[in-house]
Design a protein around this motif. Sequence first.
Motif, short mmCIF file in Angstrom:
data_model
loop_
_atom_site.label_atom_id
_atom_site.label_comp_id
_atom_site.label_asym_id
_atom_site.label_seq_id
_atom_site.Cartn_x
_atom_site.Cartn_y
_atom_site.Cartn_z
N LEU B 318 -0.51 1.72 -5.39
CA LEU B 318 -0.06 1.39 -4.04
C LEU B 318 -0.47 -0.04 -3.67
CD1 LEU B 318 -0.83 4.68 -2.03
CD2 LEU B 318 1.44 3.78 -2.59
N LYS B 319 -1.67 -0.42 -4.08
CA LYS B 319 -2.15 -1.78 -3.78
C LYS B 319 -1.28 -2.81 -4.49
CE LYS B 319 -6.94 -1.96 -2.45
NZ LYS B 319 -8.30 -2.10 -2.89
N GLU B 320 -1.03 -2.54 -5.75
CA GLU B 320 -0.21 -3.46 -6.53
C GLU B 320 1.19 -3.61 -5.94
OE1 GLU B 320 -0.24 -2.53 -10.75
OE2 GLU B 320 1.66 -3.62 -10.91
N ALA B 321 1.70 -2.51 -5.37
CA ALA B 321 3.04 -2.55 -4.75
C ALA B 321 3.02 -3.35 -3.45
CB ALA B 321 3.53 -1.14 -4.49
N GLY B 322 1.82 -3.57 -2.89
CA GLY B 322 1.72 -4.39 -1.68
C GLY B 322 1.51 -3.60 -0.40
N PHE B 323 1.01 -2.38 -0.52
CA PHE B 323 0.72 -1.59 0.69
C PHE B 323 -0.66 -1.90 1.22
CE2 PHE B 323 4.17 0.96 -1.10
CZ PHE B 323 4.92 1.17 0.04
N PRO B 334 -4.98 6.77 2.99
CA PRO B 334 -4.05 6.47 4.08
C PRO B 334 -3.32 5.15 3.84
CG PRO B 334 -6.30 6.87 4.87
CD PRO B 334 -6.37 6.60 3.41
N VAL B 335 -2.00 5.22 3.92
CA VAL B 335 -1.16 4.01 3.81
C VAL B 335 -0.88 3.57 5.25
CG1 VAL B 335 1.01 3.07 2.95
CG2 VAL B 335 -0.15 4.92 1.70
N GLU B 390 6.99 5.06 -7.27
CA GLU B 390 8.35 4.50 -7.29
C GLU B 390 9.03 4.70 -5.93
OE1 GLU B 390 9.79 2.62 -9.43
OE2 GLU B 390 11.61 2.58 -8.19
N ALA B 391 8.86 5.93 -5.37
CA ALA B 391 9.46 6.22 -4.06
C ALA B 391 8.82 5.37 -2.97
CB ALA B 391 9.29 7.71 -3.75
N PHE B 392 7.51 5.23 -3.00
CA PHE B 392 6.83 4.40 -2.00
C PHE B 392 7.32 2.96 -2.07
CE2 PHE B 392 3.84 7.66 -0.80
CZ PHE B 392 3.39 7.26 0.45
N ARG B 393 7.45 2.44 -3.31
CA ARG B 393 7.93 1.06 -3.47
C ARG B 393 9.33 0.91 -2.87
NH1 ARG B 393 4.88 0.61 -8.43
NH2 ARG B 393 6.40 1.92 -9.49
N ILE B 401 8.08 -4.09 4.27
CA ILE B 401 6.66 -4.22 4.64
C ILE B 401 5.75 -4.50 3.45
CG2 ILE B 401 6.83 -2.77 6.70
CD1 ILE B 401 5.39 -0.61 4.86
N LEU B 402 6.30 -4.56 2.26
CA LEU B 402 5.44 -4.77 1.09
C LEU B 402 4.77 -6.15 1.17
CD1 LEU B 402 7.64 -3.24 -1.76
CD2 LEU B 402 5.80 -2.18 -0.45
#
Lengths: 82, 415
Positions: B318-323, B334-335, B390-393, B401-402
Amino acid sequence: MDDLKQTILEYVKHEYLDDEDEDLGYGTPLISGGIVDSFSMVSLKRFLENRYKISIPDAEASPEAFDTVDSIAALVVRFKQA
Amino acid sequence: MVYSDKVRGHYRQELDGLREAGLFKQERYIRSPQAAEIEVEFPAGAEGRMVINFCANNYLGLSSHHEVIEAARTGLVARGYGLSSVRFICGTQDIHRELEQKLTAFLGTEDTLLFPSCMDANAGVFEAVLNEQDVMIADRLVHASIVDGMRLCKAQQDTYKHANLEHLEEKLQLHQDKRHRLIITDGVFSMDGDLAPLDGICDLADKYDAMVFVDDSHASGFIGKTGRGTHEHCGVVGRIDIITTTLGKALGGASGGCVSGRAELVEMCRQRARPYLFSNTVAPVIVAGALQVMDLVTRNTERRDKLEANTAFWRAGLKEAGFDLKEGESPIVPVMLYNARLAQEFSRDLYDEGIYAIGFFFPVVAKGAARIRTQLSAAHDRRHLEAGLEAFRKVGQKHGILGMGKKEITERFGL
Protein backbone atom coordinates in the motif's frame (compact mmCIF):
# COMPACT_ATOMS: atom_id res chain seq x y z
CA MET A 1 -15.31 37.81 31.54
CA ASP A 2 -12.28 37.75 29.24
CA ASP A 3 -10.12 36.40 32.06
CA LEU A 4 -12.65 33.66 32.64
CA LYS A 5 -12.75 32.77 28.94
CA GLN A 6 -8.95 32.82 28.72
CA THR A 7 -8.64 30.44 31.69
CA ILE A 8 -11.17 28.04 30.17
CA LEU A 9 -9.50 28.25 26.77
CA GLU A 10 -6.09 27.45 28.24
CA TYR A 11 -7.50 24.47 30.12
CA VAL A 12 -9.26 23.16 27.00
CA LYS A 13 -6.07 23.49 24.94
CA HIS A 14 -3.94 21.71 27.52
CA GLU A 15 -6.49 19.03 28.30
CA TYR A 16 -7.77 18.15 24.84
CA LEU A 17 -5.38 19.21 22.09
CA ASP A 18 -2.41 17.08 21.13
CA ASP A 19 -0.82 20.18 19.65
CA GLU A 20 -1.44 23.00 22.13
CA ASP A 21 -0.40 25.60 19.53
CA GLU A 22 -3.36 24.64 17.38
CA ASP A 23 -5.66 27.56 16.65
CA LEU A 24 -8.67 27.55 18.98
CA GLY A 25 -10.97 30.48 19.73
CA TYR A 26 -13.77 31.32 22.12
CA GLY A 27 -16.35 30.37 19.49
CA THR A 28 -14.72 27.18 18.17
CA PRO A 29 -17.22 24.29 18.41
CA LEU A 30 -15.61 21.83 20.81
CA ILE A 31 -18.09 18.97 21.00
CA SER A 32 -19.91 19.29 17.67
CA GLY A 33 -16.48 19.98 16.14
CA GLY A 34 -15.13 16.67 17.43
CA ILE A 35 -12.42 18.23 19.68
CA VAL A 36 -14.02 17.11 22.97
CA ASP A 37 -16.24 14.04 23.17
CA SER A 38 -18.94 13.54 25.77
CA PHE A 39 -16.81 10.87 27.48
CA SER A 40 -13.94 13.31 28.04
CA MET A 41 -16.22 16.21 28.97
CA VAL A 42 -16.26 14.96 32.57
CA SER A 43 -12.83 16.42 33.32
CA LEU A 44 -13.86 19.84 32.00
CA LYS A 45 -16.95 19.88 34.21
CA ARG A 46 -14.88 18.91 37.23
CA PHE A 47 -12.28 21.58 36.46
CA LEU A 48 -14.96 24.29 36.32
CA GLU A 49 -16.58 23.09 39.55
CA ASN A 50 -13.29 23.01 41.47
CA ARG A 51 -11.86 26.21 40.05
CA TYR A 52 -14.99 28.35 40.42
CA LYS A 53 -16.49 26.63 43.48
CA ILE A 54 -19.75 25.88 41.73
CA SER A 55 -21.86 22.78 41.23
CA ILE A 56 -23.18 22.09 37.72
CA PRO A 57 -26.04 19.56 37.71
CA ASP A 58 -25.59 16.80 35.10
CA ALA A 59 -28.77 17.96 33.34
CA GLU A 60 -27.16 21.37 32.76
CA ALA A 61 -23.87 19.92 31.53
CA SER A 62 -25.28 19.30 28.07
CA PRO A 63 -23.15 19.04 24.92
CA GLU A 64 -24.77 22.29 23.75
CA ALA A 65 -23.84 24.17 26.93
CA PHE A 66 -20.27 22.89 26.69
CA ASP A 67 -19.86 23.40 22.96
CA THR A 68 -17.83 26.62 22.94
CA VAL A 69 -15.68 28.55 25.41
CA ASP A 70 -18.27 31.35 25.09
CA SER A 71 -21.16 29.09 26.14
CA ILE A 72 -19.12 27.46 28.93
CA ALA A 73 -18.20 30.89 30.32
CA ALA A 74 -21.88 31.91 30.24
CA LEU A 75 -22.75 28.74 32.16
CA VAL A 76 -20.08 29.42 34.78
CA VAL A 77 -21.30 33.02 35.25
CA ARG A 78 -24.89 31.79 35.66
CA PHE A 79 -23.93 29.28 38.37
CA LYS A 80 -21.63 31.70 40.16
CA GLN A 81 -24.52 34.11 40.45
CA ALA A 82 -26.95 31.43 41.60
CA MET B 1 -53.11 1.90 20.94
CA VAL B 2 -49.78 2.71 22.56
CA TYR B 3 -47.73 2.57 19.38
CA SER B 4 -49.65 5.46 17.83
CA ASP B 5 -48.99 7.14 14.50
CA LYS B 6 -47.36 9.94 16.46
CA VAL B 7 -44.92 7.57 18.14
CA ARG B 8 -44.23 5.76 14.87
CA GLY B 9 -43.69 9.11 13.15
CA HIS B 10 -41.14 10.09 15.77
CA TYR B 11 -39.01 7.01 15.20
CA ARG B 12 -39.33 7.26 11.43
CA GLN B 13 -38.07 10.81 11.64
CA GLU B 14 -35.12 9.71 13.79
CA LEU B 15 -34.24 7.03 11.25
CA ASP B 16 -34.58 9.49 8.36
CA GLY B 17 -32.19 11.77 10.26
CA LEU B 18 -29.62 8.97 10.39
CA ARG B 19 -30.02 8.37 6.65
CA GLU B 20 -29.62 12.07 5.84
CA ALA B 21 -26.52 12.30 8.04
CA GLY B 22 -25.03 9.30 6.21
CA LEU B 23 -24.96 7.31 9.48
CA PHE B 24 -27.50 4.63 8.57
CA LYS B 25 -26.01 1.16 8.81
CA GLN B 26 -27.03 -1.68 6.54
CA GLU B 27 -26.12 -5.31 6.99
CA ARG B 28 -24.66 -7.26 4.12
CA TYR B 29 -25.77 -10.86 3.94
CA ILE B 30 -22.98 -13.40 3.72
CA ARG B 31 -23.87 -16.82 2.36
CA SER B 32 -20.66 -18.64 3.18
CA PRO B 33 -18.55 -19.41 6.26
CA GLN B 34 -16.15 -16.70 7.42
CA ALA B 35 -12.97 -16.91 5.33
CA ALA B 36 -10.54 -14.96 3.15
CA GLU B 37 -13.07 -15.24 0.33
CA ILE B 38 -16.76 -14.94 1.12
CA GLU B 39 -19.99 -14.93 -0.86
CA VAL B 40 -21.85 -11.69 -0.25
CA GLU B 41 -25.39 -10.66 -1.18
CA PHE B 42 -25.36 -6.89 -1.49
CA PRO B 43 -27.61 -5.03 -1.79
CA ALA B 44 -30.24 -7.34 -0.28
CA GLY B 45 -31.77 -9.49 -2.99
CA ALA B 46 -28.79 -9.16 -5.37
CA GLU B 47 -27.00 -12.20 -6.73
CA GLY B 48 -24.33 -13.47 -4.39
CA ARG B 49 -20.76 -12.70 -5.43
CA MET B 50 -17.39 -13.85 -4.18
CA VAL B 51 -15.20 -11.10 -2.69
CA ILE B 52 -11.94 -11.06 -0.78
CA ASN B 53 -12.59 -10.09 2.81
CA PHE B 54 -10.38 -7.40 4.36
CA CYS B 55 -12.67 -6.40 7.22
CA ALA B 56 -13.05 -9.47 9.45
CA ASN B 57 -11.52 -9.86 12.90
CA ASN B 58 -10.61 -13.39 11.79
CA TYR B 59 -6.94 -12.60 12.41
CA LEU B 60 -5.72 -16.18 12.75
CA GLY B 61 -8.11 -17.68 10.21
CA LEU B 62 -9.59 -19.97 12.85
CA SER B 63 -13.25 -19.02 12.40
CA SER B 64 -13.82 -21.92 10.03
CA HIS B 65 -10.79 -24.08 10.85
CA HIS B 66 -11.58 -27.77 10.40
CA GLU B 67 -10.17 -28.78 13.81
CA VAL B 68 -12.28 -26.14 15.56
CA ILE B 69 -15.42 -27.18 13.72
CA GLU B 70 -14.78 -30.85 14.53
CA ALA B 71 -14.16 -30.09 18.23
CA ALA B 72 -17.32 -28.00 18.37
CA ARG B 73 -19.29 -30.83 16.75
CA THR B 74 -17.92 -33.33 19.27
CA GLY B 75 -18.66 -30.95 22.14
CA LEU B 76 -22.19 -30.43 20.89
CA VAL B 77 -22.87 -34.16 21.06
CA ALA B 78 -21.02 -34.73 24.36
CA ARG B 79 -22.26 -31.71 26.33
CA GLY B 80 -25.49 -30.70 24.58
CA TYR B 81 -26.70 -27.57 22.81
CA GLY B 82 -27.56 -25.32 25.74
CA LEU B 83 -27.54 -25.23 29.52
CA SER B 84 -30.63 -23.13 30.17
CA SER B 85 -28.98 -21.48 33.14
CA VAL B 86 -26.65 -18.78 34.35
CA ARG B 87 -23.22 -19.99 35.43
CA PHE B 88 -23.73 -20.11 39.20
CA ILE B 89 -27.02 -22.06 39.22
CA CYS B 90 -26.46 -25.00 36.87
CA GLY B 91 -24.57 -23.50 33.95
CA THR B 92 -20.96 -24.44 34.70
CA GLN B 93 -19.69 -27.60 33.06
CA ASP B 94 -16.23 -29.07 33.53
CA ILE B 95 -15.25 -27.67 30.13
CA HIS B 96 -16.05 -24.08 31.19
CA ARG B 97 -13.53 -24.36 34.02
CA GLU B 98 -11.04 -26.11 31.74
CA LEU B 99 -11.25 -23.24 29.23
CA GLU B 100 -10.81 -20.67 32.01
CA GLN B 101 -7.68 -22.47 33.19
CA LYS B 102 -6.28 -22.61 29.66
CA LEU B 103 -6.91 -18.90 29.17
CA THR B 104 -5.21 -18.16 32.51
CA ALA B 105 -2.12 -20.09 31.45
CA PHE B 106 -2.12 -18.50 27.99
CA LEU B 107 -2.48 -14.92 29.25
CA GLY B 108 -0.05 -15.44 32.14
CA THR B 109 -2.53 -14.34 34.81
CA GLU B 110 -3.84 -15.79 38.09
CA ASP B 111 -7.45 -16.62 37.20
CA THR B 112 -10.07 -16.15 34.47
CA LEU B 113 -13.85 -15.87 34.32
CA LEU B 114 -15.83 -16.39 31.11
CA PHE B 115 -18.51 -13.91 30.06
CA PRO B 116 -21.06 -14.16 27.24
CA SER B 117 -18.97 -11.55 25.38
CA CYS B 118 -16.12 -9.11 25.99
CA MET B 119 -18.74 -6.36 25.77
CA ASP B 120 -20.34 -8.01 28.83
CA ALA B 121 -16.98 -8.40 30.55
CA ASN B 122 -16.30 -4.68 30.10
CA ALA B 123 -19.82 -3.78 31.16
CA GLY B 124 -19.46 -5.70 34.43
CA VAL B 125 -15.85 -5.53 35.55
CA PHE B 126 -15.50 -1.92 36.76
CA GLU B 127 -18.64 -1.93 38.88
CA ALA B 128 -17.55 -5.23 40.43
CA VAL B 129 -14.15 -4.00 41.64
CA LEU B 130 -14.46 -0.22 42.22
CA ASN B 131 -16.75 2.20 44.04
CA GLU B 132 -17.12 5.93 44.70
CA GLN B 133 -13.85 6.06 46.68
CA ASP B 134 -11.90 5.12 43.54
CA VAL B 135 -11.02 6.63 40.17
CA MET B 136 -10.88 5.21 36.64
CA ILE B 137 -8.43 6.95 34.30
CA ALA B 138 -9.00 5.88 30.70
CA ASP B 139 -7.24 6.48 27.41
CA ARG B 140 -9.55 8.68 25.30
CA LEU B 141 -9.75 6.14 22.47
CA VAL B 142 -10.85 3.08 24.45
CA HIS B 143 -13.56 0.89 22.98
CA ALA B 144 -17.23 1.88 23.39
CA SER B 145 -17.91 -1.12 25.64
CA ILE B 146 -15.37 0.22 28.14
CA VAL B 147 -17.02 3.64 28.09
CA ASP B 148 -20.36 1.95 28.82
CA GLY B 149 -18.83 -0.13 31.63
CA MET B 150 -17.30 2.98 33.19
CA ARG B 151 -20.67 4.72 33.07
CA LEU B 152 -22.18 1.87 35.07
CA CYS B 153 -19.54 2.23 37.80
CA LYS B 154 -19.75 4.75 40.65
CA ALA B 155 -16.01 5.45 40.73
CA GLN B 156 -14.90 8.86 39.48
CA GLN B 157 -14.14 8.97 35.76
CA ASP B 158 -11.24 10.69 34.12
CA THR B 159 -9.46 10.39 30.79
CA TYR B 160 -6.01 11.03 29.35
CA LYS B 161 -4.89 11.95 25.85
CA HIS B 162 -4.45 8.94 23.62
CA ALA B 163 -1.29 6.99 24.56
CA ASN B 164 0.12 10.13 26.21
CA LEU B 165 2.15 9.08 29.27
CA GLU B 166 2.83 12.66 30.42
CA HIS B 167 -0.87 13.42 30.53
CA LEU B 168 -1.56 10.13 32.28
CA GLU B 169 1.05 11.00 34.90
CA GLU B 170 -0.64 14.36 35.53
CA LYS B 171 -3.93 12.55 36.07
CA LEU B 172 -2.35 10.01 38.42
CA GLN B 173 -0.88 12.87 40.47
CA LEU B 174 -4.26 14.62 40.52
CA HIS B 175 -5.99 11.54 41.92
CA GLN B 176 -3.56 10.52 44.66
CA ASP B 177 -6.29 11.17 47.22
CA LYS B 178 -8.43 8.31 45.91
CA ARG B 179 -8.43 4.84 47.47
CA HIS B 180 -7.71 2.91 44.25
CA ARG B 181 -6.62 4.20 40.84
CA LEU B 182 -7.29 2.09 37.76
CA ILE B 183 -5.60 2.94 34.46
CA ILE B 184 -7.75 1.74 31.58
CA THR B 185 -6.59 1.15 28.02
CA ASP B 186 -7.05 -1.02 24.96
CA GLY B 187 -4.01 -3.14 24.10
CA VAL B 188 -4.44 -2.60 20.36
CA PHE B 189 -6.74 0.28 19.41
CA SER B 190 -9.32 -0.98 16.97
CA MET B 191 -9.63 2.07 14.73
CA ASP B 192 -5.97 3.10 14.43
CA GLY B 193 -4.35 -0.29 14.95
CA ASP B 194 -1.68 1.18 17.23
CA LEU B 195 -0.49 -0.42 20.48
CA ALA B 196 -0.75 1.06 23.96
CA PRO B 197 2.64 1.83 25.57
CA LEU B 198 2.03 -0.77 28.27
CA ASP B 199 5.61 -0.75 29.58
CA GLY B 200 5.41 2.98 30.33
CA ILE B 201 1.89 2.60 31.70
CA CYS B 202 3.00 -0.16 34.09
CA ASP B 203 5.95 1.95 35.27
CA LEU B 204 3.59 4.84 36.04
CA ALA B 205 1.21 2.44 37.78
CA ASP B 206 4.06 1.31 40.03
CA LYS B 207 5.14 4.89 40.71
CA TYR B 208 1.65 6.12 41.59
CA ASP B 209 0.18 2.99 43.15
CA ALA B 210 -2.37 2.26 40.44
CA MET B 211 -3.81 -0.87 38.89
CA VAL B 212 -3.77 -1.48 35.12
CA PHE B 213 -6.66 -2.71 32.97
CA VAL B 214 -6.14 -3.76 29.33
CA ASP B 215 -8.78 -4.82 26.80
CA ASP B 216 -6.75 -7.04 24.50
CA SER B 217 -9.53 -8.12 22.15
CA HIS B 218 -7.60 -7.04 19.04
CA ALA B 219 -4.38 -8.71 20.25
CA SER B 220 -5.03 -12.01 22.04
CA GLY B 221 -3.72 -14.87 19.95
CA PHE B 222 -1.30 -12.97 17.71
CA ILE B 223 0.40 -9.88 19.20
CA GLY B 224 3.68 -10.73 20.95
CA LYS B 225 6.23 -13.36 19.96
CA THR B 226 3.98 -16.23 21.03
CA GLY B 227 0.68 -14.42 20.52
CA ARG B 228 -0.13 -13.86 24.20
CA GLY B 229 -1.07 -10.26 23.57
CA THR B 230 0.07 -6.67 23.92
CA HIS B 231 1.50 -7.35 27.39
CA GLU B 232 3.85 -9.94 25.89
CA HIS B 233 4.86 -7.53 23.10
CA CYS B 234 5.65 -4.81 25.69
CA GLY B 235 7.42 -7.17 28.11
CA VAL B 236 4.94 -6.70 30.96
CA VAL B 237 3.41 -10.17 31.37
CA GLY B 238 2.39 -10.52 35.04
CA ARG B 239 2.17 -6.74 35.55
CA ILE B 240 -1.35 -6.23 34.17
CA ASP B 241 -3.98 -6.52 36.91
CA ILE B 242 -7.03 -7.04 34.68
CA ILE B 243 -7.14 -8.22 31.07
CA THR B 244 -10.41 -8.54 29.23
CA THR B 245 -10.49 -10.24 25.87
CA THR B 246 -12.78 -11.95 23.41
CA LEU B 247 -13.20 -15.36 21.85
CA GLY B 248 -15.06 -13.57 19.07
CA LYS B 249 -12.08 -12.39 17.03
CA ALA B 250 -8.80 -14.28 16.57
CA LEU B 251 -9.68 -17.00 19.10
CA GLY B 252 -12.29 -18.76 16.96
CA GLY B 253 -14.54 -15.82 16.21
CA ALA B 254 -17.77 -17.29 17.58
CA SER B 255 -18.64 -15.47 20.80
CA GLY B 256 -17.69 -15.24 24.45
CA GLY B 257 -15.21 -13.13 26.37
CA CYS B 258 -13.46 -13.11 29.69
CA VAL B 259 -12.01 -11.19 32.60
CA SER B 260 -8.55 -12.50 33.47
CA GLY B 261 -6.12 -11.21 36.08
CA ARG B 262 -5.47 -11.02 39.81
CA ALA B 263 -7.30 -13.83 41.59
CA GLU B 264 -9.21 -11.54 43.98
CA LEU B 265 -10.38 -9.21 41.20
CA VAL B 266 -11.62 -12.14 39.11
CA GLU B 267 -13.38 -13.53 42.18
CA MET B 268 -15.05 -10.14 42.74
CA CYS B 269 -16.42 -10.43 39.19
CA ARG B 270 -17.70 -13.93 39.93
CA GLN B 271 -19.52 -12.55 42.97
CA ARG B 272 -20.68 -9.19 41.65
CA ALA B 273 -20.45 -8.65 37.88
CA ARG B 274 -24.02 -8.33 36.72
CA PRO B 275 -23.58 -9.50 33.08
CA TYR B 276 -21.99 -12.67 34.52
CA LEU B 277 -24.62 -13.16 37.21
CA PHE B 278 -27.70 -12.42 35.14
CA SER B 279 -27.04 -13.73 31.66
CA ASN B 280 -26.74 -17.22 30.28
CA THR B 281 -23.61 -19.30 30.37
CA VAL B 282 -21.48 -19.61 27.23
CA ALA B 283 -22.92 -22.50 25.17
CA PRO B 284 -21.02 -25.81 25.41
CA VAL B 285 -20.44 -25.91 21.67
CA ILE B 286 -18.58 -22.58 21.82
CA VAL B 287 -16.51 -23.71 24.81
CA ALA B 288 -15.56 -26.97 23.06
CA GLY B 289 -14.51 -25.07 19.93
CA ALA B 290 -12.53 -22.54 21.98
CA LEU B 291 -10.65 -25.32 23.78
CA GLN B 292 -9.43 -26.52 20.40
CA VAL B 293 -8.49 -22.94 19.48
CA MET B 294 -6.36 -22.73 22.63
CA ASP B 295 -4.68 -25.97 21.60
CA LEU B 296 -3.97 -24.55 18.12
CA VAL B 297 -2.52 -21.24 19.34
CA THR B 298 -0.25 -22.90 21.88
CA ARG B 299 0.87 -25.72 19.55
CA ASN B 300 3.07 -23.42 17.45
CA THR B 301 3.29 -19.81 16.23
CA GLU B 302 2.80 -20.66 12.56
CA ARG B 303 -0.46 -18.76 12.15
CA ARG B 304 0.56 -15.59 13.98
CA ASP B 305 3.85 -15.63 12.06
CA LYS B 306 1.97 -15.84 8.77
CA LEU B 307 -0.29 -12.99 9.89
CA GLU B 308 2.77 -10.89 10.72
CA ALA B 309 4.27 -11.60 7.28
CA ASN B 310 0.95 -10.83 5.56
CA THR B 311 0.71 -7.54 7.44
CA ALA B 312 4.24 -6.52 6.45
CA PHE B 313 3.59 -7.40 2.78
CA TRP B 314 0.27 -5.52 2.77
CA ARG B 315 1.68 -2.40 4.43
CA ALA B 316 4.66 -2.30 2.07
CA GLY B 317 2.41 -2.77 -0.98
CA LEU B 318 0.00 0.00 0.00
CA LYS B 319 2.87 2.36 0.82
CA GLU B 320 4.59 1.66 -2.45
CA ALA B 321 1.32 2.36 -4.28
CA GLY B 322 1.28 5.80 -2.63
CA PHE B 323 -1.38 5.47 0.07
CA ASP B 324 -1.29 7.41 3.31
CA LEU B 325 -1.31 4.80 6.14
CA LYS B 326 -1.57 5.00 9.91
CA GLU B 327 1.70 3.67 11.23
CA GLY B 328 1.51 0.60 13.44
CA GLU B 329 2.50 -2.99 14.00
CA SER B 330 -0.87 -4.69 14.21
CA PRO B 331 -2.85 -6.36 11.39
CA ILE B 332 -5.25 -3.39 11.48
CA VAL B 333 -4.02 -1.18 8.64
CA PRO B 334 -6.02 2.04 8.19
CA VAL B 335 -5.79 3.67 4.76
CA MET B 336 -6.36 7.36 5.47
CA LEU B 337 -8.75 9.25 3.19
CA TYR B 338 -9.82 11.98 5.68
CA ASN B 339 -13.02 12.87 3.79
CA ALA B 340 -16.15 10.86 4.76
CA ARG B 341 -17.74 10.84 1.33
CA LEU B 342 -14.49 9.79 -0.32
CA ALA B 343 -14.21 6.90 2.16
CA GLN B 344 -17.72 5.72 1.32
CA GLU B 345 -17.15 5.96 -2.43
CA PHE B 346 -13.77 4.28 -2.15
CA SER B 347 -15.30 1.35 -0.25
CA ARG B 348 -18.04 0.98 -2.87
CA ASP B 349 -15.52 1.05 -5.72
CA LEU B 350 -13.39 -1.58 -3.96
CA TYR B 351 -16.44 -3.79 -3.68
CA ASP B 352 -17.00 -3.46 -7.43
CA GLU B 353 -13.42 -4.73 -7.81
CA GLY B 354 -14.18 -7.75 -5.60
CA ILE B 355 -12.66 -6.36 -2.38
CA TYR B 356 -14.69 -6.10 0.80
CA ALA B 357 -13.30 -3.28 3.01
CA ILE B 358 -15.35 -0.77 4.93
CA GLY B 359 -15.07 3.01 5.24
CA PHE B 360 -15.13 4.53 8.73
CA PHE B 361 -15.93 8.16 9.45
CA PHE B 362 -17.31 10.45 12.18
CA PRO B 363 -18.64 9.64 14.75
CA VAL B 364 -16.86 6.24 14.70
CA VAL B 365 -13.55 8.08 14.21
CA ALA B 366 -12.73 11.78 14.72
CA LYS B 367 -14.01 14.35 12.24
CA GLY B 368 -11.69 14.69 9.26
CA ALA B 369 -10.11 11.28 9.94
CA ALA B 370 -12.18 9.10 7.59
CA ARG B 371 -10.48 5.96 6.39
CA ILE B 372 -10.76 2.48 4.96
CA ARG B 373 -9.84 0.11 7.75
CA THR B 374 -8.22 -3.00 6.34
CA GLN B 375 -7.62 -6.07 8.48
CA LEU B 376 -5.27 -8.89 7.64
CA SER B 377 -5.71 -12.56 8.37
CA ALA B 378 -3.57 -15.67 8.42
CA ALA B 379 -6.27 -17.04 6.12
CA HIS B 380 -5.09 -14.66 3.37
CA ASP B 381 -2.72 -16.16 0.86
CA ARG B 382 -0.34 -14.10 -1.25
CA ARG B 383 -2.80 -14.15 -4.19
CA HIS B 384 -5.49 -12.54 -2.00
CA LEU B 385 -3.12 -9.78 -0.97
CA GLU B 386 -1.91 -9.19 -4.53
CA ALA B 387 -5.48 -8.97 -5.80
CA GLY B 388 -6.30 -6.58 -2.95
CA LEU B 389 -3.34 -4.34 -3.72
CA GLU B 390 -4.21 -4.27 -7.42
CA ALA B 391 -7.77 -3.18 -6.59
CA PHE B 392 -6.56 -0.51 -4.17
CA ARG B 393 -4.16 0.85 -6.81
CA LYS B 394 -6.92 0.95 -9.42
CA VAL B 395 -9.44 2.72 -7.15
CA GLY B 396 -6.75 5.04 -5.78
CA GLN B 397 -5.86 6.03 -9.33
CA LYS B 398 -9.52 6.61 -10.19
CA HIS B 399 -9.83 9.10 -7.32
CA GLY B 400 -6.43 10.60 -8.03
CA ILE B 401 -5.11 10.28 -4.49
CA LEU B 402 -2.02 8.12 -4.94
CA GLY B 403 1.03 9.85 -3.51
CA MET B 404 -1.11 12.36 -1.63
CA GLY B 405 -0.92 13.07 2.10
CA LYS B 406 -3.49 14.61 4.41
CA LYS B 407 -2.90 18.17 3.20
CA GLU B 408 -3.34 17.38 -0.50
CA ILE B 409 -6.34 15.07 0.02
CA THR B 410 -8.20 17.54 2.24
CA GLU B 411 -7.41 20.44 -0.07
CA ARG B 412 -8.97 18.52 -2.90
CA PHE B 413 -11.89 16.79 -1.17
CA GLY B 414 -12.42 18.87 1.99
CA LEU B 415 -12.68 17.50 5.52
